[in-house]
Design a protein around this motif. Structure first.
Motif, PDB file in Angstrom:
ATOM      1  N   VAL A 225      13.023  -9.131 -12.741  1.00 18.17           N
ATOM      2  CA  VAL A 225      12.966  -8.794 -11.319  1.00 18.17           C
ATOM      3  C   VAL A 225      12.184  -7.496 -11.160  1.00 18.17           C
ATOM      4  N   GLU A 226      11.213  -7.489 -10.272  1.00 19.67           N
ATOM      5  CA  GLU A 226      10.387  -6.301 -10.089  1.00 19.67           C
ATOM      6  C   GLU A 226      11.196  -5.177  -9.454  1.00 19.67           C
ATOM      7  N   LEU A 227      11.106  -3.994 -10.049  1.00 22.50           N
ATOM      8  CA  LEU A 227      11.805  -2.828  -9.508  1.00 22.50           C
ATOM      9  C   LEU A 227      10.955  -2.205  -8.404  1.00 22.50           C
ATOM     10  N   THR A 228      11.167  -2.666  -7.191  1.00 21.79           N
ATOM     11  CA  THR A 228      10.506  -2.062  -6.037  1.00 21.79           C
ATOM     12  C   THR A 228      11.155  -0.720  -5.736  1.00 21.79           C
TER      13      THR A 228
ATOM     14  N   VAL B 276      18.632   3.796  -9.679  1.00 21.04           N
ATOM     15  CA  VAL B 276      18.627   5.223 -10.055  1.00 21.04           C
ATOM     16  C   VAL B 276      19.857   5.920  -9.488  1.00 21.04           C
ATOM     17  N   ASP B 277      20.190   5.627  -8.239  1.00 21.48           N
ATOM     18  CA  ASP B 277      21.345   6.238  -7.592  1.00 21.48           C
ATOM     19  C   ASP B 277      22.645   5.837  -8.280  1.00 21.48           C
TER      20      ASP B 277
ATOM     21  N   ILE C 106      10.488   3.234 -14.577  1.00 21.83           N
ATOM     22  CA  ILE C 106       9.935   1.876 -14.533  1.00 21.83           C
ATOM     23  C   ILE C 106       9.887   1.315 -13.110  1.00 21.83           C
ATOM     24  N   VAL C 107      10.176   2.162 -12.111  1.00 23.14           N
ATOM     25  CA  VAL C 107      10.023   1.717 -10.722  1.00 23.14           C
ATOM     26  C   VAL C 107       8.539   1.540 -10.439  1.00 23.14           C
ATOM     27  N   ARG C 108       8.182   0.402  -9.846  1.00 27.21           N
ATOM     28  CA  ARG C 108       6.765   0.062  -9.661  1.00 27.21           C
ATOM     29  C   ARG C 108       6.037   1.117  -8.847  1.00 27.21           C
TER      30      ARG C 108
END
Length: 480
Positions: A260-263, A271-272, A289-291
């Motif tokens: 799943v893409e980390l938008t 992160v939170d 690694i967040v896009r």
């Protein structure tokens, strides 16, 4: 005046859609429609509402039109449309109601509902669904949304049911939301996600996870959508103990396993979650690694670092954020000021507080002033701390005075502590912690009589010191 053809209207709609994200082009097209007379065509023509509808939709998606003050462009267009005599139709109101929702204008939502009733459109499925959503998102009582729902033509469809469920959750009527959810004939990912999000927002984080587990059993192999993952990560972030972290890590594993893409939206939630549970290494790794990181993603990282003893790293990351051209907001500066306060960086904190107001034009909230007072108080600079409180544009609350009281205890400033204590007792008369701090300050100063008298005052007022508790988690069960 020559009437525009359906083909020209279709071209107009396509042209506006192509420039949704370009405010300048949208306004240019708007001006062209005004000067060419398209918006001044025969108001009795059945298609007279079409160009207004197209423009309203374009302005709704246009970033420059999203400000709630003055009234958003779609609502101003609607006023012009009525003044011209053009008749709005069932395609006009959903966009207008979304605009009212985005601006949070309860008055606008009510006025639009009155227009729908006047024109016989309130029972239309498309319009009614938008009305329900608008009532939920503009602070109206849940009963208003329920009334619209009950008056819909025929049996409400799944979209309408989801809109009412969302309205009940937003109103905080979680019992009614749960009962309505159980009675729904059909549910989809939106239904489950809405309830999970509503329960988490209402502080029922464990219940939110239970609903999520029910969703997993119900979906049986179907991929989870981004909104669902974000909602459950939010519940995990706010659930104390091992359960929240365990489920959060399982969600992270699902994200990795299913690629799943980390938008920015999903990445911020991840992160939170790690930050709230003190897993700073995982927090930093997830951030990496967040896009495409947005301000909210940086805020989650900065808050985690500032809250878990990584103040210097927080300030370094803040510099890196600004170097990327992102503008800090109120949450960003709160994390920066907290980092400065905890690291004792007085001059750095004061510099950023001034820059926040003067350079970045960010309005300080009570929590920002509280951080500055805490910063100065812990450095023993009480005169400056009092001056900050006196210059605040609003009366200081218990959190601000409490921060200064803690500094008084640290430095043994008995006289100021007593003065602050009197203020706090009037602000929060039943808060036992304030009385205990003042009593301890007296005792540490050797004033046994005053300390004993403070205990008597608590007893006379019926204020009891809260008993401390601790627990361990064994196999997901909290044991006192």
């Amino acid at each position: 005046m020559r009437r525009a053809s359906p083909y020209s209207y279709a071209a107009l709609e396509r042209l506006l859609q192509e420039h949704f994200r370009s405010p300048r082009r949208v306004f240019q097209l708007h001006a062209l429609l005004l000067t060419s007379g398209v918006l001044l065509s025969d108001p009795q023509c059945p298609a007279a509402a079409f160009p207004y509808n197209c423009l309203t939709h374009a302005h709704l998606h246009c970033p420059a039109s999203s400000s709630p003050d003055p009234p958003p462009a779609p609502l101003r267009l609607f006023a012009a449309m009525l003044a011209r005599g053009a008749r709005p139709n069932r395609h006009s109101f959903p966009t207008l109601l979304k605009s009212a929702s985005a601006s949070g204008s309860a008055a606008a939502a009510g006025a639009l509902h009155a227009q729908c009733l006047r024109r016989g459109l309130a029972a239309d499925r498309f319009v009614a669904c938008s009305l329900i959503s608008a009532y939920g998102r503009t602070g109206h009582p849940a009963l208003d949304a329920r009334k619209v729902f009950d008056e819909m033509e025929g049996s409400p469809d799944l979209a309408a049911c989801n809109a009412l469920l969302d309205a009940l959750c937003l109103a905080g009527d979680l019992d009614a939301a749960g009962a309505f959810f159980e009675g729904m004939a059909a549910r989809d990912a939106v239904s489950w996600t809405t309830l999970v999000s509503g329960l988490s927002r209402g502080g029922h984080h464990r219940c939110a996870l239970e609903v999520f587990r029910g969703f997993l059993l119900d979906s049986m192999g179907r991929r989870l959508v981004e909104a669902t993952l974000v909602s459950v990560l939010s519940a995990c972030a706010n659930l104390d103990g091992a359960e929240g972290l365990t489920v959060g890590m399982a969600v992270h594993a699902y994200i990795v396993r299913h690629e799943v893409e980390l938008t920015a939206f999903l990445g911020t939630a991840l992160v939170d979650m790690y930050g709230k549970h003190g897993r700073i290494g995982c927090c930093v790794s997830a951030f990496g690694i967040v896009r495409r990181t947005e301000v909210c993603t940086w805020n989650a990282l900065l808050s985690a670092l500032a809250n878990h003893g990584k103040e210097a790293e927080a300030l370094v990351e803040f510099d890196r954020m600004r170097a990327q051209g992102l503008l800090p907001d109120q949450i960003t500066f709160l994390a920066v000021l907290m980092a400065c306060a905890r690291a004792g960086l007085v001059e750095v904190g004061l510099y950023w507080f001034e820059a926040m107001v003067v350079v970045y034009k960010v309005t300080p909230l009570m929590v920002h002033y509280g951080c500055v007072v805490d910063l100065l108080g812990h450095a023993g600079r009480f005169v400056e701390a009092i001056r900050v409180i006196e210059r605040m544009p609003f009366a200081a609350d218990a959190s601000v005075w409490g921060a200064l009281l803690g500094a008084c205890k640290l430095h043994g400033n008995v006289d100021l502590a007593v003065e602050i204590g009197q203020k706090l007792m009037s602000l929060v008369p039943q808060h036992s912690g304030r009385f205990v701090i003042i009593r301890n300050i007296y005792l540490e100063d050797g004033n046994w009589h005053a300390g004993a008298r403070m205990g008597e005052v608590m007893e006379e007022a019926g204020i009891k010191k809260k008993v401390g508790q601790s627990s361990v988690v064994l196999h997901d069960i909290a044991v006192p």
